[in-house]
Design a protein around this motif. Sequence first.
Motif, PDB file in Angstrom:
ATOM      1  N   THR A  80      -3.379  18.500   6.563  1.00 51.91           N
ATOM      2  CA  THR A  80      -3.395  17.966   7.922  1.00 51.91           C
ATOM      3  C   THR A  80      -2.132  17.201   8.302  1.00 51.91           C
ATOM      4  N   GLY A  81      -1.402  16.740   7.302  1.00 48.81           N
ATOM      5  CA  GLY A  81      -0.238  15.917   7.596  1.00 48.81           C
ATOM      6  C   GLY A  81      -0.585  14.447   7.766  1.00 48.81           C
ATOM      7  N   ASP A  82      -1.877  14.120   7.691  1.00 55.28           N
ATOM      8  CA  ASP A  82      -2.278  12.712   7.806  1.00 55.28           C
ATOM      9  C   ASP A  82      -1.863  11.910   6.586  1.00 55.28           C
ATOM     10  N   PHE A  83      -1.675  10.606   6.822  1.00 51.33           N
ATOM     11  CA  PHE A  83      -1.364   9.720   5.694  1.00 51.33           C
ATOM     12  C   PHE A  83      -2.608   8.922   5.335  1.00 51.33           C
ATOM     13  N   ILE A  84      -2.985   9.003   4.084  1.00 42.41           N
ATOM     14  CA  ILE A  84      -4.210   8.355   3.619  1.00 42.41           C
ATOM     15  C   ILE A  84      -3.900   7.578   2.354  1.00 42.41           C
TER      16      ILE A  84
ATOM     17  N   GLU B 104       0.814  -1.219   0.000  1.00 38.44           N
ATOM     18  CA  GLU B 104       0.000   0.000   0.000  1.00 38.44           C
ATOM     19  C   GLU B 104       0.850   1.273   0.000  1.00 38.44           C
ATOM     20  N   LEU B 105       0.399   2.238  -0.762  1.00 39.04           N
ATOM     21  CA  LEU B 105       1.013   3.555  -0.730  1.00 39.04           C
ATOM     22  C   LEU B 105       0.096   4.500   0.032  1.00 39.04           C
ATOM     23  N   TRP B 106       0.640   5.137   1.038  1.00 35.59           N
ATOM     24  CA  TRP B 106      -0.115   6.132   1.804  1.00 35.59           C
ATOM     25  C   TRP B 106       0.475   7.498   1.471  1.00 35.59           C
ATOM     26  N   VAL B 107      -0.409   8.421   1.149  1.00 36.87           N
ATOM     27  CA  VAL B 107       0.038   9.741   0.721  1.00 36.87           C
ATOM     28  C   VAL B 107      -0.305  10.767   1.798  1.00 36.87           C
ATOM     29  N   MET B 108       0.596  11.692   2.025  1.00 37.96           N
ATOM     30  CA  MET B 108       0.365  12.675   3.084  1.00 37.96           C
ATOM     31  C   MET B 108      -0.595  13.766   2.615  1.00 37.96           C
ATOM     32  N   ASP B 109      -1.584  14.010   3.441  1.00 37.22           N
ATOM     33  CA  ASP B 109      -2.482  15.133   3.170  1.00 37.22           C
ATOM     34  C   ASP B 109      -1.723  16.415   3.470  1.00 37.22           C
ATOM     35  N   TRP B 110      -1.656  17.284   2.478  1.00 40.79           N
ATOM     36  CA  TRP B 110      -0.790  18.450   2.673  1.00 40.79           C
ATOM     37  C   TRP B 110      -1.352  19.449   3.683  1.00 40.79           C
TER      38      TRP B 110
ATOM     39  N   MET C 130     -12.961  17.619   0.458  1.00 38.24           N
ATOM     40  CA  MET C 130     -12.574  16.356   1.096  1.00 38.24           C
ATOM     41  C   MET C 130     -11.064  16.306   1.291  1.00 38.24           C
ATOM     42  N   THR C 131     -10.707  15.924   2.452  1.00 37.05           N
ATOM     43  CA  THR C 131      -9.303  15.800   2.752  1.00 37.05           C
ATOM     44  C   THR C 131      -8.619  14.854   1.781  1.00 37.05           C
ATOM     45  N   GLN C 132      -9.259  13.696   1.555  1.00 39.03           N
ATOM     46  CA  GLN C 132      -8.609  12.693   0.730  1.00 39.03           C
ATOM     47  C   GLN C 132      -8.425  13.172  -0.692  1.00 39.03           C
ATOM     48  N   LYS C 133      -9.434  13.799  -1.223  1.00 38.08           N
ATOM     49  CA  LYS C 133      -9.290  14.349  -2.566  1.00 38.08           C
ATOM     50  C   LYS C 133      -8.114  15.311  -2.635  1.00 38.08           C
ATOM     51  N   ASP C 134      -8.037  16.188  -1.651  1.00 37.58           N
ATOM     52  CA  ASP C 134      -6.944  17.161  -1.664  1.00 37.58           C
ATOM     53  C   ASP C 134      -5.594  16.477  -1.833  1.00 37.58           C
TER      54      ASP C 134
END
Lengths: 219, 219, 219, 219
Positions: A211-215, A203-209, B1-5
């Motif tokens: 919030t800094g969360d990885f999704i 899986e690749l998790w990408v950082m939300d720019w 949406m956070t994820q979309k961003d």
Amino acid sequence: MTQKDATQTFPDKLLSGYQRFMQGRYADERDRYRDLAEAGQKPHTLIVACCDSRAAPETVFNSGPGELFVVRNVANLVPPYAPDGEYHSTSAALEFAVQSLRIRDIVVMGHGRCGGISAALDPGLKPLSPGDFIGRWMGLLKPVAAELQNSSLLTTAERQTALERISIRHSIENLRSFPCISILEEQKKLRIHGAWFDISTGELWVMDWKTGDFIRPDH
Amino acid sequence: MTQKDATQTFPDKLLSGYQRFMQGRYADERDRYRDLAEAGQKPHTLIVACCDSRAAPETVFNSGPGELFVVRNVANLVPPYAPDGEYHSTSAALEFAVQSLRIRDIVVMGHGRCGGISAALDPGLKPLSPGDFIGRWMGLLKPVAAELQNSSLLTTAERQTALERISIRHSIENLRSFPCISILEEQKKLRIHGAWFDISTGELWVMDWKTGDFIRPDH
Amino acid sequence: MTQKDATQTFPDKLLSGYQRFMQGRYADERDRYRDLAEAGQKPHTLIVACCDSRAAPETVFNSGPGELFVVRNVANLVPPYAPDGEYHSTSAALEFAVQSLRIRDIVVMGHGRCGGISAALDPGLKPLSPGDFIGRWMGLLKPVAAELQNSSLLTTAERQTALERISIRHSIENLRSFPCISILEEQKKLRIHGAWFDISTGELWVMDWKTGDFIRPDH
Amino acid sequence: MTQKDATQTFPDKLLSGYQRFMQGRYADERDRYRDLAEAGQKPHTLIVACCDSRAAPETVFNSGPGELFVVRNVANLVPPYAPDGEYHSTSAALEFAVQSLRIRDIVVMGHGRCGGISAALDPGLKPLSPGDFIGRWMGLLKPVAAELQNSSLLTTAERQTALERISIRHSIENLRSFPCISILEEQKKLRIHGAWFDISTGELWVMDWKTGDFIRPDH
């Protein structure tokens, strides 16, 4: 014979792999290699990745020649801006990518089961050699690792993943300490990204720019 | 949406490349990735390579996950052993590969048309940024670059190829300045190699360990 | 018998080779030889080549009778224009080819492992005989050999190849010091080329007339 | 493209001939070329031949790589021993062949219809260029040419053949003026031969070492 000697010494696996490359990818993309040699490289992205043998960016992003300019060090760290006249391997690569190649995207790419991160989390880690180079290098994470080391609430695996991701955000902060990067980012000529690759699941998790969360982008 | 961003920001080329990886290599090697995650990496070779987008070791050696532990910096340099308490990206990776992963082969891999080497040969090179990180980093080659800079007999391309190869030999000398490397090499537990990749023709030239000459193993 | 004497003395290998020539090439090309004798030669190219037994131009270019006008001296050197009233073997051949035969192409053809070039690179070379003819002849390269002699960065083989190629460029410069050549070249009635033959691999490297680099035309 | 330029400029006939060489002789004798490259050349014979495109020694003697060390100048002349500190192309080649390669046979090989000999017989010859290099070079034959120039009894063709052969004997005398040659010949470590090749008929005439006559070995 000179030629025999050198051939016998060079690792067989690499030589046979190279033969596959020449008969496969190079044969298919000969013109692209020629053009890239003549015209110079124009990679679209700089990736700061780990040396780990399981997380090569070209593999994970299925990239061809000319696409990714790649720095790889233990634990994919970006040190803070330090114009102190010393040599700085990673900073030199950043400067070259941004100022000379004018790349438009930077990705700091971490991954699971990172040995460097493990070392940073081990309070009793002994130097691997008298030079203690890993100790010094992972010391770049000391400010963020200390808190996790003392946490009794997270499991070992949770601490590990947490620091892998905290470290990516930390490196991105350090990236922004370079004037040549922060200026271009403000001018919207450069974008900075974080990514984390799970070796086991792929899986690749990408950082939300924001919030800094990885999704996961596909979820 | 956070994820979309996050998804919208992350480079499309990387995301689509990642989808190909998941449907291709990962799907084919799912078990291998799982095993590598569980058991840890056991790469057979450490490669010191350049950041250049046209010379990824995994591509040139057609290597799969778990095979190559890869350091990449500008111009594939190994700095001399300097246990000075500062952080040293490349030295940390060497130490980790040799002492912790116990790799058996080290390859210093250079390539043609190297931008870092070009910079080292340019006597009038201006700093790319006030930090002059490339200038400092390529300064590691100053002792060997000076002689070639003053040569009016070699063409620009000849000077470039010459320094690319001299630099590999220089890095190999520096490798041997690390006690943990030279001791293992003397005990025949570790072998050091040089290689030079011609981006244009795809040719791999391997260093003869006796003479330091670069030859093509298939010739 | 007088005839026996001469026959017995003349090298057997040459006599048997000559018999093969008569039964082979001459038998096949009898008319061509007659025509060439009657009409005179009209070679298309002058080649300045080395005496080396492994680098005969007719062999490397698979040339038939009447095609190549060939000067061969040690290390395929062209001395500078020197109308000093002394006899000059190579200059006489150039003059004859250009002014009398009106050839249109000149190739200076060097090769690997050249003994003359080795001699030029040996700072302690002793005269081969009291006349020191090789010392004097290779002294034509002194201005360009000195720089390489002092290089400790290049291997012996690299210095050798470098001087072999530098020497070709140097000879081409000297060719252009002959007014009868430079004038015709400016009028585009004459073209000058460089070539370097690798005895071991059989590769022909051709000089790029703009940069002076040697490249393989089939790559 | 750089490579295209160089390829387009280099004579097509040579490039196509080289392709035939690689697919033919080189492919057949690859090992011989490799051995000759590694071990160095050991030619059995030095041939002093003419630049003439119709009289290549390798062709007439059907010789392979490594057999003949070949000097070629206009009219296959050997100048007299002149240790005057000037550079002497032919003398350097002689010295190298005898002292360094230790060849055992020297052949001075002339041929019919030689343009240089024609020039030497022409009392009204004008310089081909202001340097008059051919005039100076053929001046080496002045002592022997003068008598024939004034002869009204021989036909033009007879004078030509006569001087072609006289010149061979003259060059052999000059060969013996080199101490390093005459000493070895006296010690029977070196033999000197003359040969004359008839371009039209393909006949080889060999010099009788006692009388100086030219005879056909197969007659």
